[in-house]
Write a protein that holds these residues in place. Structure first.
Motif, mmCIF file in Angstrom:
data_model
loop_
_atom_site.group_PDB
_atom_site.id
_atom_site.type_symbol
_atom_site.label_atom_id
_atom_site.label_comp_id
_atom_site.label_asym_id
_atom_site.label_seq_id
_atom_site.Cartn_x
_atom_site.Cartn_y
_atom_site.Cartn_z
ATOM 1 N N SER A 295 0.864 -1.177 0.000
ATOM 2 C CA SER A 295 0.000 0.000 0.000
ATOM 3 C C SER A 295 0.904 1.230 0.000
ATOM 4 O O SER A 295 2.034 1.175 0.509
ATOM 5 C CB SER A 295 -0.897 0.010 1.240
ATOM 6 O OG SER A 295 -1.847 -1.044 1.173
ATOM 7 N N PRO A 296 0.463 2.362 -0.558
ATOM 8 C CA PRO A 296 -0.828 2.608 -1.183
ATOM 9 C C PRO A 296 -0.903 1.991 -2.584
ATOM 10 O O PRO A 296 0.098 1.566 -3.139
ATOM 11 C CB PRO A 296 -0.900 4.128 -1.257
ATOM 12 C CG PRO A 296 0.526 4.550 -1.389
ATOM 13 C CD PRO A 296 1.310 3.568 -0.548
ATOM 14 N N SER A 297 -2.119 1.987 -3.137
ATOM 15 C CA SER A 297 -2.352 1.387 -4.458
ATOM 16 C C SER A 297 -2.979 2.394 -5.401
ATOM 17 O O SER A 297 -3.494 3.440 -4.981
ATOM 18 C CB SER A 297 -3.267 0.158 -4.340
ATOM 19 O OG SER A 297 -2.662 -0.850 -3.566
ATOM 20 N N HIS A 298 -2.926 2.055 -6.689
ATOM 21 C CA HIS A 298 -3.623 2.800 -7.733
ATOM 22 C C HIS A 298 -4.772 1.939 -8.248
ATOM 23 O O HIS A 298 -4.696 0.709 -8.232
ATOM 24 C CB HIS A 298 -2.688 3.133 -8.904
ATOM 25 C CG HIS A 298 -1.499 3.931 -8.510
ATOM 26 N ND1 HIS A 298 -0.379 4.063 -9.308
ATOM 27 C CD2 HIS A 298 -1.218 4.645 -7.388
ATOM 28 C CE1 HIS A 298 0.515 4.817 -8.714
ATOM 29 N NE2 HIS A 298 0.035 5.169 -7.542
ATOM 30 N N ALA A 299 -5.823 2.582 -8.726
ATOM 31 C CA ALA A 299 -6.937 1.862 -9.351
ATOM 32 C C ALA A 299 -6.592 1.646 -10.825
ATOM 33 O O ALA A 299 -6.611 2.578 -11.626
ATOM 34 C CB ALA A 299 -8.231 2.641 -9.209
ATOM 35 N N HIS A 300 -6.236 0.406 -11.174
ATOM 36 C CA HIS A 300 -5.837 0.086 -12.553
ATOM 37 C C HIS A 300 -7.030 -0.399 -13.355
ATOM 38 O O HIS A 300 -7.753 -1.305 -12.940
ATOM 39 C CB HIS A 300 -4.749 -0.998 -12.552
ATOM 40 C CG HIS A 300 -4.491 -1.579 -13.905
ATOM 41 N ND1 HIS A 300 -3.935 -0.849 -14.936
ATOM 42 C CD2 HIS A 300 -4.743 -2.830 -14.405
ATOM 43 C CE1 HIS A 300 -3.846 -1.620 -16.013
ATOM 44 N NE2 HIS A 300 -4.337 -2.811 -15.715
ATOM 45 N N HIS A 301 -7.252 0.208 -14.536
ATOM 46 C CA HIS A 301 -8.326 -0.218 -15.439
ATOM 47 C C HIS A 301 -7.860 -1.413 -16.263
ATOM 48 O O HIS A 301 -6.806 -1.349 -16.911
ATOM 49 C CB HIS A 301 -8.727 0.929 -16.373
ATOM 50 C CG HIS A 301 -9.457 2.048 -15.684
ATOM 51 N ND1 HIS A 301 -8.800 3.013 -14.937
ATOM 52 C CD2 HIS A 301 -10.784 2.346 -15.618
ATOM 53 C CE1 HIS A 301 -9.693 3.864 -14.458
ATOM 54 N NE2 HIS A 301 -10.896 3.499 -14.862
ATOM 55 N N LEU A 302 -8.614 -2.485 -16.250
ATOM 56 C CA LEU A 302 -8.275 -3.702 -17.001
ATOM 57 C C LEU A 302 -8.572 -3.462 -18.483
ATOM 58 O O LEU A 302 -9.736 -3.464 -18.913
ATOM 59 C CB LEU A 302 -9.075 -4.892 -16.471
ATOM 60 C CG LEU A 302 -8.849 -5.204 -14.989
ATOM 61 C CD1 LEU A 302 -9.847 -6.246 -14.516
ATOM 62 C CD2 LEU A 302 -7.420 -5.676 -14.744
ATOM 63 N N ARG A 303 -7.521 -3.280 -19.271
ATOM 64 C CA ARG A 303 -7.692 -2.877 -20.668
ATOM 65 C C ARG A 303 -8.388 -3.936 -21.521
ATOM 66 O O ARG A 303 -8.969 -3.613 -22.557
ATOM 67 C CB ARG A 303 -6.327 -2.533 -21.280
ATOM 68 C CG ARG A 303 -5.709 -1.275 -20.700
ATOM 69 C CD ARG A 303 -4.279 -1.101 -21.156
ATOM 70 N NE ARG A 303 -3.401 -2.105 -20.557
ATOM 71 C CZ ARG A 303 -2.112 -2.210 -20.840
ATOM 72 N NH1 ARG A 303 -1.555 -1.432 -21.730
ATOM 73 N NH2 ARG A 303 -1.377 -3.136 -20.241
ATOM 74 N N HIS A 304 -8.323 -5.205 -21.113
ATOM 75 C CA HIS A 304 -8.927 -6.264 -21.910
ATOM 76 C C HIS A 304 -10.377 -6.546 -21.527
ATOM 77 O O HIS A 304 -10.999 -7.457 -22.076
ATOM 78 C CB HIS A 304 -8.111 -7.549 -21.760
ATOM 79 C CG HIS A 304 -8.014 -8.044 -20.339
ATOM 80 N ND1 HIS A 304 -7.186 -7.468 -19.409
ATOM 81 C CD2 HIS A 304 -8.648 -9.052 -19.701
ATOM 82 C CE1 HIS A 304 -7.311 -8.106 -18.257
ATOM 83 N NE2 HIS A 304 -8.193 -9.069 -18.409
#
Length: 381
Positions: A295-304
């Motif tokens: 932590s801390p984290s980022h909100a990653h968008h799943l590109r697939h």
């Protein structure tokens, strides 16, 4: 598998064309990579202390004189050993080389070195693309395609239509106006997106030529993409009772009344519903990294997770927490799905769980019936 995931990815990566050399041999053009580059790649991928080269045999095939020079030809057999964990991978290669010098010693030395280098390349080439493997393919599919030159404003822009050679336009503004008209006249969803697919590359080139990459909303390409969405929404709207589809399109495309909000997931080209929810992104970022637990984290968008759009991220519901290190790493990979498989993580299930938990904590507000100007907390693009 004895080699690491990173090494496998590097061995499968396409060969950079700037390292490919050519020379004429008996009237034919031969493509190859130089010996220094092959050795440098072995050091980079396997490690300086994790591989060895051993010469198994050498033989002087021929030696003599040519004018004032001495000439020699050698063959060599070389063995490459790569240490990967407790395993050792062994590959052999044979090669030949010629040398020319003012003395016999120089000629033989150059020929021997050339033969050993040739044998080394032939042994290493069996490991993958960085060592010249795709050069044995006539199509050279494993060689990265060189980047196209920048589009110039002086060139003509071709508006392509299904079943037609297209029309040429000198000015980007004229091309954009014609494309808008063409999309507006599309009779159905399939025809609309066929027009867009034929012209999307030209739209990107114009955007680069106008240097509008930094304009996410006011640039020409985002405006055309927005017009595409409006046309798709209009075509997806059921026609009014007693009206033809074309009449319904004309009635709903004007600016004289409120537009009907369309569920874009009902369109014919996959999932186009893209929810935007800052509260959910903050909720995801509060969780530790799904890979390492940092932590801390980022909100990653799943590109697939969804069909990619021009300048559009996937819906915020398809997000998972990643630390800065793994977030940067996943964005550098060209095969995100394989990246998750290698780490034995099912990101779509994680994203679904987080989305469900987020909705339980913060349910969607009801749609206002008489106040169209007030927007819901989650916005669909």
């Amino acid at each position: 598998m004895p080699l690491s995931d990173t090494q496998i990815r590097q061995l499968n990566a396409k060969l950079d064309p700037k390292y490919v050399r050519t020379r004429k041999v008996n009237g034919a053009e031969l493509h190859y990579v130089e010996g220094w580059h092959v050795i440098a790649e072995a050091n980079r991928i396997f490690g300086h202390d994790a591989w060895d080269r051993r010469t198994l045999a050498t033989s002087c095939i021929w030696s003599g004189a040519s004018g004032e020079f001495f000439v020699a030809a050698y063959s060599a057999r070389v063995r490459i050993s790569v240490r990967a964990g407790e395993a050792t991978i062994v590959r052999d290669g044979s090669g030949s080389g010629e040398g020319r010098g003012l003395t016999r010693g120089v000629a033989h030395e150059l020929a021997l070195k050339s033969a050993e280098t040739d044998a080394t390349k032939r042994a290493l080439v069996t490991f993958g693309n960085p060592f010249g493997l795709p050069l044995y393919d006539r199509e050279q599919c494993g060689v990265r395609k060189p980047r196209k030159g920048k589009a110039q404003l002086g060139e003509k822009w071709v508006l392509r239509t299904p079943g037609s050679t297209g029309a040429n336009f000198d000015k980007p503004s004229e091309y954009a106006d014609a494309l808008r008209t063409l999309m507006s006249e599309a009779r159905n969803i399939d025809a609309l997106f066929a027009i867009w697919e034929l012209n999307v590359e030209a739209v990107r080139d114009i955007n680069k030529a106008l240097k509008q990459d930094h304009l996410p909303k006011s640039g020409l390409a985002p405006q055309l993409a927005e017009h595409l969405k409006r046309c798709a929404a209009t075509l997806a709207t059921p026609p009014a009772h007693g009206a033809t589809p074309h009449q319904s399109k004309e009635a709903t495309s004007g600016d004289f009344g409120p537009r009907v909000k369309v569920d874009k997931s009902a369109l014919a080209i996959g999932e186009l519903k893209r929810i935007r929810c800052r509260e959910h992104l903050r909720f995801v970022a509060r969780h530790p990294c799904v890979i390492c637990g940092r932590s801390p984290s980022h909100a990653h968008h799943l590109r697939h997770a969804q069909v990619r759009g021009l300048g559009l991220k996937v819906s915020d519901e398809f997000t998972v927490p990643l630390c800065a290190i793994h977030h940067n790493e996943v964005h550098k990979t060209g095969r995100e799905q394989q990246w998750w498989v290698d780490r034995n993580v099912e990101p779509l299930k994680v994203a679904a769980t987080l989305w469900r938990e987020s909705r339980e904590l913060r349910p969607l507000p009801p749609e206002p019936a008489s106040s169209p100007s007030s927007e819901p907390q989650d916005v669909q693009q």
